[in-house]
Design an enzyme around this catalytic site. Structure first.
Site, PDB file in Angstrom:
ATOM      1  N   ARG A  50       0.827  -1.060   0.020  1.00  9.01           N
ATOM      2  CA  ARG A  50      -0.084   0.054  -0.079  1.00  9.01           C
ATOM      3  C   ARG A  50       0.939   1.461   0.100  1.00  9.01           C
ATOM      4  NH1 ARG A  50      -2.381  -4.031   1.817  1.00  9.01           N
ATOM      5  NH2 ARG A  50      -4.227  -4.402   1.250  1.00  9.01           N
ATOM      6  N   THR A  51       1.714   1.381   0.743  1.00  7.48           N
ATOM      7  CA  THR A  51       2.733   2.458   0.852  1.00  7.48           C
ATOM      8  C   THR A  51       3.184   3.003  -0.364  1.00  7.48           C
ATOM      9  OG1 THR A  51       2.921   2.073   3.405  1.00  7.48           O
ATOM     10  CG2 THR A  51       4.368   3.714   2.364  1.00  7.48           C
ATOM     11  N   HIS A  72       6.126   5.340  11.313  1.00  4.45           N
ATOM     12  CA  HIS A  72       5.455   5.161   9.811  1.00  4.45           C
ATOM     13  C   HIS A  72       4.584   6.358   9.518  1.00  4.45           C
ATOM     14  CE1 HIS A  72       3.958   3.867   6.340  1.00  4.45           C
ATOM     15  NE2 HIS A  72       3.823   2.733   6.643  1.00  4.45           N
ATOM     16  N   LYS A  88      26.110  -5.769  -3.196  1.00  6.20           N
ATOM     17  CA  LYS A  88      27.710  -5.393  -2.983  1.00  6.20           C
ATOM     18  C   LYS A  88      27.998  -4.589  -1.567  1.00  6.20           C
ATOM     19  CE  LYS A  88      27.758  -5.419  -7.983  1.00  6.20           C
ATOM     20  NZ  LYS A  88      27.847  -4.185  -9.152  1.00  6.20           N
ATOM     21  N   ARG A 124      11.798   3.023   2.793  1.00  9.94           N
ATOM     22  CA  ARG A 124      11.405   2.099   3.517  1.00  9.94           C
ATOM     23  C   ARG A 124      12.639   1.133   3.975  1.00  9.94           C
ATOM     24  NH1 ARG A 124       6.075  -1.525   3.860  1.00  9.94           N
ATOM     25  NH2 ARG A 124       5.249   0.308   4.837  1.00  9.94           N
TER      26      ARG A 124
END
Ligand code: NCD
Length: 526
Positions: A65-66, A155, A94, A117
């Site tokens: 959703r985000t 959040h 890496k 995120r």
């Protein structure tokens, strides 16, 4: 065209990055946008339409959703959307630092907004600070960072869509809110953001419904209490419904299995049962109650089972759609398009004054008497009142810390003694070979032993005396580190983040990235 509204170049790394007035502005604009869309009116005034604005979706943890709501919101704005492929990136394959990756992407556009995120808590605050100075060196505008969820920390944009949804339910009345937060309150970042987001309401009642293993961390409970929230705690939905005062807003969260340690994981079924809504509860929930959830819900073990989907309690889908609208407005604000009609107080970015040294009067002519076993110092420094009033063991630990951290391995003596009040103890270090401390040493001492006094002795006389307090900011010391192993600055992550702490209330330091509180003696590594 370069847009330059008051939010241009700002970041949303935590809820408090917007002042309460700014949060209310975001909700007002979202309401205007939704109304314009619903009535078929022209929405051009909400659209940035800037092809030079790079919009980067940097999702190092999975998201549905985000990510999708931000991607669609950015498309609404007509900006240049970049979907970063985290799985094949150098960060993953890496071992590149996130700062290096972001610097590269930042170089591609005249102006940029990043949504990040990650499981690294505080990563957005770090990037915001690090890229601001990098941008300044390059002569570019400062990029914006939006926290799309950082580990268990916060959040903020989920919080904004949640609060917007609650306001809709309440018909825009901000007088009072009564909310039950149910589920995994230990790992759930969306409920941690509630500690600040709910402050838009004048009277706040929060019922925390979770088994003790998944209880809300104390520091969030404290934060809520400090904001005047009335808090009640219940171990299960069953016990919550066994009493009369039930909230009309229920906020469910998923059990964050991916963040749980083995021990808690073993009990997952049992824990889930205590926060799963069952049919028997239906008759006990007052009419008009709405159930919310940041989603996703587990399709095999949902805490809000599907029999609820067609009941009037179900409000989580509409809540989730609001994420699209609030995020359009957030991008509009940070791009500089929206904000010219903002009235109210902006977030305060001022730094506290660097005061931690207090000069205290010296009683002239009086010889310093430095207690049994310590030879009076003719010239040098005496650190006195170490840990005054604490238990003897803690005072010895502090003396030991001062010596090791400040590397006081010189000719000297120390001890624990009575104060003038015979029921209290204090520590003392006497340093005949040191004539002065520099500023950084004084700051260090104030942070290790707040409340101690520094006596400068010349020719057997105390010439000056200073009481040291905890410095408001602590940085640039090799010996400090955040003790939260999920923090972006935690040494094992090798993100090369310089640890920094702010003084909070009492004797607590808070990491500026992950905001984890530390007792003052905890921040030191040696
Ligand atoms: C939440 C998240 O990722 O923090 N979901 C979301 O953003 N809508 C909650 C969760 O994963 O349980």
């Amino acid at each position: 065209m370069r847009l330059s509204g008051p939010f241009s170049g700002r970041s949303i790394t935590v809820v408090n990055d917007l002042s309460l007035d700014e949060q209310v502005y975001l909700y007002r604009k979202t309401r205007e946008l939704k109304e314009a869309i619903a009535s078929g009116a022209d929405t051009a005034r909400f659209r940035t339409d800037d092809r030079d604005l790079g919009f980067y979706l940097l999702f190092l943890e999975d998201s549905t959703r985000t990510k999708e709501s931000f991607r669609n919101a950015a498309k609404f704005h007509g900006v240049r959307v970049n979907n970063f492929d985290a799985g094949t990136s150098s960060i993953t394959t890496k071992k590149e630092s996130i700062t290096d990756t972001v610097k590269m992407l930042f170089g591609y556009g005249a102006r940029s907004i990043f949504v990040v995120r990650s499981k690294l808590e505080g990563v957005c605050r770090w990037l915001d600070l690090a890229l601001a100075s990098y941008a300044e060196r390059l002569g570019y505008p400062r990029p914006s960072f939006i926290n799309g969820g950082d580990g268990r920390h916060e959040h903020p944009t989920q919080e904004f869509l949640d609060e917007y949804t609650f306001l809709e339910k309440k018909g825009w009345n901000r007088d009072h809110v009564h909310i039950a937060v149910v589920g995994d309150l230990l790992h759930g970042r969306t409920v941690h953001s509630k500690a600040d987001g709910l402050r838009i309401f004048r009277n706040v009642e929060v019922d925390l419904v979770a088994p003790p293993e998944l209880a809300m961390p104390d520091y969030y409970v404290e934060r809520m209490k400090e904001s005047g929230f009335a808090i009640r705690v219940f171990p299960s939905i069953e016990s919550y419904l066994a009493q009369k005062k039930v909230a009309d807003i229920w906020y469910f969260t998923r059990l964050q299995l991916e963040r749980m340690g083995e021990q808690v994981l073993e009990k997952a079924d049992h824990l889930r049962n205590s926060v799963t809504f069952s049919r028997d509860f239906l008759s006990k929930v007052p009419e008009g109650t709405k159930f919310y959830h940041p989603l996703p819900r587990h399709r095999e073990h949902p805490t809000i089972p599907s029999f609820l989907d067609t009941t009037p309690f179900a409000a989580w889908d509409e809540q989730s759609i609001n994420g699209y609208f609030t995020r359009i407005v957030e991008i509009g604000m940070l791009s500089g398009l929206l904000g010219d009609d903002f009235a109210g107080e902006h977030r305060d970015f001022s730094e506290p004054p660097e005061e931690y040294i207090e000069e205290v009067p010296v009683k002239r002519g009086k010889k310093p008497e430095y207690k049994v076993g310590i030879k009076p110092v003719d010239n040098g420094i005496v650190i006195d009142h170490i840990g005054k009033g604490r238990d003897i063991g803690s005072i010895w630990t502090q003396i030991d810390q001062i010596r090791r951290i400040m590397r006081l391995d010189c000719r000297s003596s120390h001890g624990v003694y009575h104060t003038n009040d015979p029921s209290l103890y204090k520590g003392l270090i006497s340093l005949p070979d040191i004539l002065a401390f520099d500023e950084s040493q004084i700051k260090m001492l104030g942070a290790i032993a707040p409340g101690c006094t520094l006596n400068i002795i010349k020719e057997k006389q105390v010439r000056s005396k200073y009481r040291l307090h905890m410095p408001p900011r602590l940085y640039n010391f090799a010996q400090i580190s955040c003790k939260n192993d999920n923090c972006v600055s935690f040494p094992a992550h090798h993100q090369h983040v310089l640890p920094e702490f702010r003084r909070a209330d009492g004797t607590t330091f808070v990491c500026i990235y992950c905001e984890r509180p530390h007792r003052f003696e905890e921040i030191w590594d040696i």
